[in-house]
Write a protein that holds these residues in place. Structure first.
Motif, PDB file in Angstrom:
ATOM      1  N   SER A 230      16.253  53.665 -12.079  1.00  0.00           N
ATOM      2  CA  SER A 230      15.883  53.260 -10.795  1.00  0.00           C
ATOM      3  C   SER A 230      14.788  52.560 -10.467  1.00  0.00           C
ATOM      4  O   SER A 230      14.401  51.547  -9.541  1.00  0.00           O
ATOM      5  CB  SER A 230      16.232  54.350  -9.935  1.00  0.00           C
ATOM      6  OG  SER A 230      17.552  55.029 -10.180  1.00  0.00           O
ATOM      7  N   ILE A 243      16.628  55.596  -4.976  1.00  0.00           N
ATOM      8  CA  ILE A 243      15.809  56.700  -4.977  1.00  0.00           C
ATOM      9  C   ILE A 243      15.224  56.998  -6.554  1.00  0.00           C
ATOM     10  O   ILE A 243      15.970  57.075  -7.347  1.00  0.00           O
ATOM     11  CB  ILE A 243      16.465  58.006  -4.302  1.00  0.00           C
ATOM     12  CG1 ILE A 243      17.112  57.809  -2.913  1.00  0.00           C
ATOM     13  CG2 ILE A 243      15.627  59.280  -4.423  1.00  0.00           C
ATOM     14  CD1 ILE A 243      18.036  58.926  -2.564  1.00  0.00           C
ATOM     15  N   THR A 251      20.149  59.544  -9.719  1.00  0.00           N
ATOM     16  CA  THR A 251      21.407  58.562  -9.286  1.00  0.00           C
ATOM     17  C   THR A 251      22.607  58.876  -9.830  1.00  0.00           C
ATOM     18  O   THR A 251      22.914  59.203 -10.760  1.00  0.00           O
ATOM     19  CB  THR A 251      20.937  57.141 -10.010  1.00  0.00           C
ATOM     20  OG1 THR A 251      19.848  56.984  -9.863  1.00  0.00           O
ATOM     21  CG2 THR A 251      21.813  56.031  -9.428  1.00  0.00           C
ATOM     22  N   ASP A 270      22.379  49.513 -10.810  1.00  0.00           N
ATOM     23  CA  ASP A 270      21.802  50.636 -11.103  1.00  0.00           C
ATOM     24  C   ASP A 270      22.715  51.915 -11.356  1.00  0.00           C
ATOM     25  O   ASP A 270      23.363  51.917 -10.576  1.00  0.00           O
ATOM     26  CB  ASP A 270      20.519  51.128 -10.221  1.00  0.00           C
ATOM     27  CG  ASP A 270      19.893  52.558 -10.547  1.00  0.00           C
ATOM     28  OD1 ASP A 270      19.829  52.794 -11.770  1.00  0.00           O
ATOM     29  OD2 ASP A 270      19.368  53.137  -9.882  1.00  0.00           O
TER      30      ASP A 270
HETATM   31 MG   LIG Z   1      18.094  56.666 -11.280  1.00  0.00          MG
END
Ligand SMILES: [Mg+2]
Ligand SMILES: Nc1nc2c(ncn2[C@@H]2O[C@H](COP(=O)(O)OP(=O)(O)OP(=O)(O)O)[C@@H](O)[C@H]2O)c(=O)[nH]1
Length: 444
Positions: A230, A243, A251, A270
């Motif tokens: 991320s 985040i 995630t 992501d």
């Molecule tokens: Mg992540």
């Protein structure tokens, strides 16, 4: 009221809905002037920019600038009017409603451009370029589309069309008037057809680049939890989209965003970190399932591992999941470890180390064959026509090599000619037309 596609006066908002400095309502068709004069304070004078007020039955709606076009001067080649008013959404809607009230009907998607084509104001490849310019995801694609709009593709197709047309004429002349015209030599036909085939192949070769520029490519970021997926995602996008925490398993959903890398629209995904399913909670397991699907649907994968630990057994297992996809190996958190790994790009999302290089590598990976010199772009319909034309030319060439009757060879040359004509819209059925214009937004 029955719809008459050819003769109705149509009306639509030509600017995006929302609040802007100005809003434009566009009308086209025989009744455009009459309808506009019912709501505008002045009598329209063709080609004159006019300032006045828009009212409805005495009620003041807005001040407006009106541009009246008499056929065949405007975009559509019909009588047409553009009303520019203040850009508030309520005003724009109100004026649009008034044009309906006095006899216009809502324009369908792409109907203005369709009329421009039907009235001979532009050929089909230009009309398609209008849609491309509107929908272009990146500047580079927009620039290429604009050059199609300026007629680059249709000019090239016309050149090839002319070569084939001349060749066909020579063959037919001899077939129809054998006493007056000598049959072209087979060696001459061979040479000409080979040249034409080479030209068509050149144009089709751009199709791959076109697809990449038009649709873009998908790149998934995968790796163990906490390796920094991320963080990299955010750095690539240049804003805090996902985040980031030091808790493994942050995630859970796949997140997608588009990035413009040198004019190529790249959708970066992501994903949830992959780890042994027995140690993950229920939501994480679903997330990991998602990740596997993301790998499947991607054109390429960024595989991340932590440079502090190097490749572990778990990393190796994850890397296996990417088998068959183009993969870039990325060692993360260089700022913490100071370690570099051969065969990998060593990055840090904190210090920015090698991030620009990574972008270049992504571009090289997904567009290995992308021709920087792509002169024009072609869409699927055009590529289809080109391929069929190419097939017919090759069949004709086979016939020539076998020294078949030239009467027979002429049939394939003619088929190729018709296919090329279709690119410019010289022989198009309603089905094709509707399909093309469906891709427009209303108001164009
Ligand atoms: Mg992540
Ligand atoms: N110093 C440093 N810390 C980093 C770097 N990249 C990520 N981190 C830290 O590593 C931790 C995990 O980062 P994330 O980006 O959330 O990792 P992830 O791979 O998305 O993790 P999951 O979503 O749990 O799979 C966070 O505390 C980050 O601040 C880096 O390049 N340098």
């Amino acid at each position: 009221m029955a719809i008459n596609y050819e003769t109705d006066t149509i009306s639509a908002v030509a600017t995006p809905f929302g609040t802007g400095a100005i809003g434009i309502i566009r009308m086209s068709g025989d009744k455009s002037f009459e309808i506009c004069e019912k709501i505008f304070s002045k009598k329209l004078i063709p080609s004159k920019i006019m300032y006045g007020t828009i009212t409805d039955e005495g009620e003041m709606i807005d001040e407006a600038v009106v541009l009246p076009y008499k056929a065949p001067t405007g975009y559509t080649g019909e009588d047409a009017v553009e009303i520019q008013c203040h850009g508030g959404i309520n005003i724009v809607r109100k004026i649009l409603q008034l044009t309906y009230k006095y006899g216009a009907r809502p324009a369908e998607k792409g109907e203005f451009t369709k009329r421009a084509f039907l009235n001979g104001k532009m050929d089909l490849s230009k009309a398609e370029a209008v849609a491309d310019v509107i929908h272009a995801k990146t500047t580079k694609f927009a620039v290429k589309s604009a050059s199609n709009l300026a007629g680059k593709l249709s000019q090239k197709i016309s050149e090839i069309y002319q070569l084939l047309f001349d060749l066909l004429s020579e063959i037919i002349a001899a077939v129809d008037f054998p006493e007056d015209v000598a049959e072209p030599e087979y060696s001459y036909l061979e040479e000409k057809l080979k040249d034409i085939i080479a030209e068509i192949e050149k144009v089709s070769a751009f199709s791959k680049s076109s697809d990449v520029l038009r649709q873009g490519v998908k790149v998934a970021i995968v790796g163990k939890p906490n390796v920094g997926k991320s963080s990299l995602f955010n750095v690539l996008l240049n804003f805090e989209r996902a985040i980031v925490t030091d808790t493994a398993g942050t995630t859970r959903d796949a997140i997608r965003e588009m990035l413009d890398i040198d004019g190529i629209p790249v959708t970066i995904i992501d994903t949830a970190g992959l780890r042994d399913e027995t140690s993950a909670d229920k939501i994480e397991i679903i997330g990991m399932d998602f990740t596997k699907k993301c790998i499947d649907e991607s054109d390429a994968v960024l595989f991340l591992f932590d440079s502090q630990t190097g490749m572990t057994k778990e990393d190796e297992d994850i890397l296996k999941l990417t088998d068959g996809k183009p993969v870039l190996k990325v060692a993360t958190k260089f700022d913490l470890s100071g370690k570099t790994y051969g065969g990998s790009i060593n990055i840090s999302s904190v210090s920015g180390e090698n991030i620009e290089r990574l972008k270049t590598e992504i571009k090289n990976l997904v567009c290995e064959n992308l021709d920087e010199e792509t002169e024009f772009i072609t869409n699927e319909r055009q590529q289809n026509c080109l391929n069929k034309a190419l097939e017919s030319c090759k069949t004709a060439l086979d016939g020539v090599l076998r020294q078949e009757l030239q009467d027979l060879i002429s049939i394939d040359v003619k088929t190729a000619l018709l296919q090329l004509g279709e690119i410019k819209g010289e022989l198009v059925t309603d089905d094709i037309l509707n399909n093309i214009f469906d891709h427009f937004c209303i108001g164009k």
